[in-house]
Design a protein around this motif. Structure first.
Motif, mmCIF file in Angstrom:
data_model
loop_
_atom_site.group_PDB
_atom_site.id
_atom_site.type_symbol
_atom_site.label_atom_id
_atom_site.label_comp_id
_atom_site.label_asym_id
_atom_site.label_seq_id
_atom_site.Cartn_x
_atom_site.Cartn_y
_atom_site.Cartn_z
ATOM 1 N N TYR A 54 3.182 -14.091 4.413
ATOM 2 C CA TYR A 54 2.982 -13.967 3.010
ATOM 3 C C TYR A 54 1.447 -13.030 2.963
ATOM 4 O O TYR A 54 1.405 -11.869 2.326
ATOM 5 C CB TYR A 54 2.634 -15.176 1.732
ATOM 6 C CG TYR A 54 2.299 -14.461 0.726
ATOM 7 C CD1 TYR A 54 3.031 -14.109 -0.172
ATOM 8 C CD2 TYR A 54 1.051 -14.976 0.126
ATOM 9 C CE1 TYR A 54 2.709 -13.869 -1.569
ATOM 10 C CE2 TYR A 54 0.700 -14.725 -1.272
ATOM 11 C CZ TYR A 54 1.441 -14.108 -2.072
ATOM 12 O OH TYR A 54 1.387 -13.728 -3.324
ATOM 13 N N GLY A 55 0.370 -13.479 3.813
ATOM 14 C CA GLY A 55 -0.830 -12.693 3.863
ATOM 15 C C GLY A 55 -0.573 -11.423 4.500
ATOM 16 O O GLY A 55 -1.209 -10.304 4.015
ATOM 17 N N THR A 56 -0.001 -11.517 5.323
ATOM 18 C CA THR A 56 0.582 -10.022 6.147
ATOM 19 C C THR A 56 1.273 -9.090 5.126
ATOM 20 O O THR A 56 0.932 -7.863 5.206
ATOM 21 C CB THR A 56 1.313 -10.241 7.480
ATOM 22 O OG1 THR A 56 0.537 -11.225 8.085
ATOM 23 C CG2 THR A 56 1.500 -8.974 7.991
ATOM 24 N N MET A 57 2.186 -9.515 4.283
ATOM 25 C CA MET A 57 3.111 -8.651 3.593
ATOM 26 C C MET A 57 2.021 -8.021 2.459
ATOM 27 O O MET A 57 2.245 -7.137 1.673
ATOM 28 C CB MET A 57 3.917 -9.328 2.760
ATOM 29 C CG MET A 57 4.873 -9.913 4.061
ATOM 30 S SD MET A 57 5.778 -8.557 4.952
ATOM 31 C CE MET A 57 6.987 -8.117 3.734
ATOM 32 N N ARG A 58 0.952 -8.897 2.140
ATOM 33 C CA ARG A 58 0.008 -8.513 0.917
ATOM 34 C C ARG A 58 -0.971 -7.400 1.263
ATOM 35 O O ARG A 58 -1.744 -7.042 0.688
ATOM 36 C CB ARG A 58 -0.721 -9.814 0.461
ATOM 37 C CG ARG A 58 0.453 -10.620 -0.534
ATOM 38 C CD ARG A 58 -0.472 -11.568 -1.381
ATOM 39 N NE ARG A 58 -1.773 -11.275 -1.893
ATOM 40 C CZ ARG A 58 -2.114 -10.733 -3.128
ATOM 41 N NH1 ARG A 58 -0.953 -10.866 -4.051
ATOM 42 N NH2 ARG A 58 -3.162 -10.534 -3.356
ATOM 43 N N LEU A 59 -1.028 -7.226 2.588
ATOM 44 C CA LEU A 59 -2.317 -6.221 3.133
ATOM 45 C C LEU A 59 -2.026 -4.901 2.701
ATOM 46 O O LEU A 59 -0.619 -4.513 2.533
ATOM 47 C CB LEU A 59 -2.338 -6.263 4.570
ATOM 48 C CG LEU A 59 -3.009 -7.186 5.461
ATOM 49 C CD1 LEU A 59 -2.773 -6.996 6.712
ATOM 50 C CD2 LEU A 59 -4.305 -7.323 4.975
ATOM 51 N N SER A 60 -2.876 -4.154 2.288
ATOM 52 C CA SER A 60 -2.863 -2.805 2.054
ATOM 53 C C SER A 60 -2.493 -1.896 2.870
ATOM 54 O O SER A 60 -2.367 -2.128 4.143
ATOM 55 C CB SER A 60 -4.036 -2.235 1.320
ATOM 56 O OG SER A 60 -5.216 -2.357 2.033
ATOM 57 N N ARG A 61 -2.144 -0.702 2.675
ATOM 58 C CA ARG A 61 -1.426 0.079 3.654
ATOM 59 C C ARG A 61 -2.775 0.713 4.545
ATOM 60 O O ARG A 61 -2.655 0.769 5.768
ATOM 61 C CB ARG A 61 -0.959 1.436 3.184
ATOM 62 C CG ARG A 61 -0.411 2.530 4.165
ATOM 63 C CD ARG A 61 0.911 2.066 4.796
ATOM 64 N NE ARG A 61 1.421 2.821 5.742
ATOM 65 C CZ ARG A 61 2.313 2.685 6.401
ATOM 66 N NH1 ARG A 61 2.840 1.553 6.755
ATOM 67 N NH2 ARG A 61 2.821 3.610 7.086
ATOM 68 N N SER A 62 -3.914 0.938 3.839
ATOM 69 C CA SER A 62 -5.067 1.265 4.553
ATOM 70 C C SER A 62 -5.650 -0.051 5.622
ATOM 71 O O SER A 62 -5.981 0.470 6.897
ATOM 72 C CB SER A 62 -6.190 1.682 3.640
ATOM 73 O OG SER A 62 -6.507 0.552 2.912
ATOM 74 N N ALA A 63 -5.572 -1.337 5.133
ATOM 75 C CA ALA A 63 -5.823 -2.232 6.325
ATOM 76 C C ALA A 63 -4.755 -2.442 7.260
ATOM 77 O O ALA A 63 -5.386 -2.670 8.225
ATOM 78 C CB ALA A 63 -5.930 -3.586 5.175
ATOM 79 N N ASP A 92 -15.039 -4.062 12.803
ATOM 80 C CA ASP A 92 -14.506 -5.112 12.077
ATOM 81 C C ASP A 92 -13.441 -4.462 10.901
ATOM 82 O O ASP A 92 -13.995 -3.685 9.983
ATOM 83 C CB ASP A 92 -15.480 -5.897 11.217
ATOM 84 C CG ASP A 92 -15.073 -7.168 10.776
ATOM 85 O OD1 ASP A 92 -13.648 -7.250 10.900
ATOM 86 O OD2 ASP A 92 -15.714 -8.107 10.548
ATOM 87 N N PRO A 93 -12.218 -4.486 11.134
ATOM 88 C CA PRO A 93 -11.349 -3.704 10.211
ATOM 89 C C PRO A 93 -11.017 -4.680 8.991
ATOM 90 O O PRO A 93 -10.625 -3.943 8.047
ATOM 91 C CB PRO A 93 -10.066 -3.754 11.050
ATOM 92 C CG PRO A 93 -10.275 -5.013 11.799
ATOM 93 C CD PRO A 93 -11.650 -5.139 12.313
ATOM 94 N N ARG A 94 -11.760 -5.659 8.765
ATOM 95 C CA ARG A 94 -11.595 -6.383 7.220
ATOM 96 C C ARG A 94 -12.233 -5.614 6.393
ATOM 97 O O ARG A 94 -12.085 -6.003 5.308
ATOM 98 C CB ARG A 94 -12.127 -7.526 7.682
ATOM 99 C CG ARG A 94 -11.233 -8.622 8.577
ATOM 100 C CD ARG A 94 -11.428 -9.849 8.706
ATOM 101 N NE ARG A 94 -12.735 -9.786 9.549
ATOM 102 C CZ ARG A 94 -13.570 -10.921 10.185
ATOM 103 N NH1 ARG A 94 -12.880 -12.384 9.594
ATOM 104 N NH2 ARG A 94 -14.474 -10.752 10.646
ATOM 105 N N TYR A 95 -13.536 -5.062 6.860
ATOM 106 C CA TYR A 95 -14.298 -4.254 5.858
ATOM 107 C C TYR A 95 -14.003 -2.833 5.747
ATOM 108 O O TYR A 95 -13.974 -2.226 6.641
ATOM 109 C CB TYR A 95 -15.837 -4.561 6.192
ATOM 110 C CG TYR A 95 -16.052 -6.115 6.189
ATOM 111 C CD1 TYR A 95 -16.042 -6.861 5.112
ATOM 112 C CD2 TYR A 95 -16.214 -6.959 7.277
ATOM 113 C CE1 TYR A 95 -16.266 -8.194 5.054
ATOM 114 C CE2 TYR A 95 -16.479 -7.883 7.573
ATOM 115 C CZ TYR A 95 -16.479 -8.622 6.408
ATOM 116 O OH TYR A 95 -16.711 -10.201 6.432
ATOM 117 N N ASP A 96 -14.105 -2.361 4.572
ATOM 118 C CA ASP A 96 -13.873 -0.833 4.419
ATOM 119 C C ASP A 96 -15.172 -0.084 5.054
ATOM 120 O O ASP A 96 -16.107 -0.696 5.107
ATOM 121 C CB ASP A 96 -13.805 -0.471 2.727
ATOM 122 C CG ASP A 96 -12.585 -0.978 2.366
ATOM 123 O OD1 ASP A 96 -11.767 -1.014 3.047
ATOM 124 O OD2 ASP A 96 -12.520 -1.151 1.222
#
Length: 60
Positions: free
Chosen positions: A31-40, A55-59
């Motif tokens: 579920y968490g993976t499916m909710r990721l945005s396209r850019s993330a 760190d890819p978690r932060y913009d």
């Protein structure tokens, strides 16, 4: 006394409980993976190909 206590415990349901916990954790991860945005998703996918450490978690 401890031997009596351990021998009195019933472990027959532990496998089913462990399987239920695993399925619940797996469902949460999906579920968490499916909710990721396209850019993330693109940032996470570029980690193995990038030489920079970031760190890819932060913009950016």
């Amino acid at each position: 006394m401890i031997r009596d206590l351990v021998s009195a415990l019933d472990y027959s349901n532990c496998a089913e409980i462990a399987l239920g916990l695993f399925v619940a954790a797996f469902a949460v991860m999906v579920y968490g993976t499916m909710r990721l945005s396209r850019s993330a998703t693109d940032r996470f996918a570029s980690i193995p190909l990038s030489d920079k450490v970031e760190d890819p978690r932060y913009d950016r």
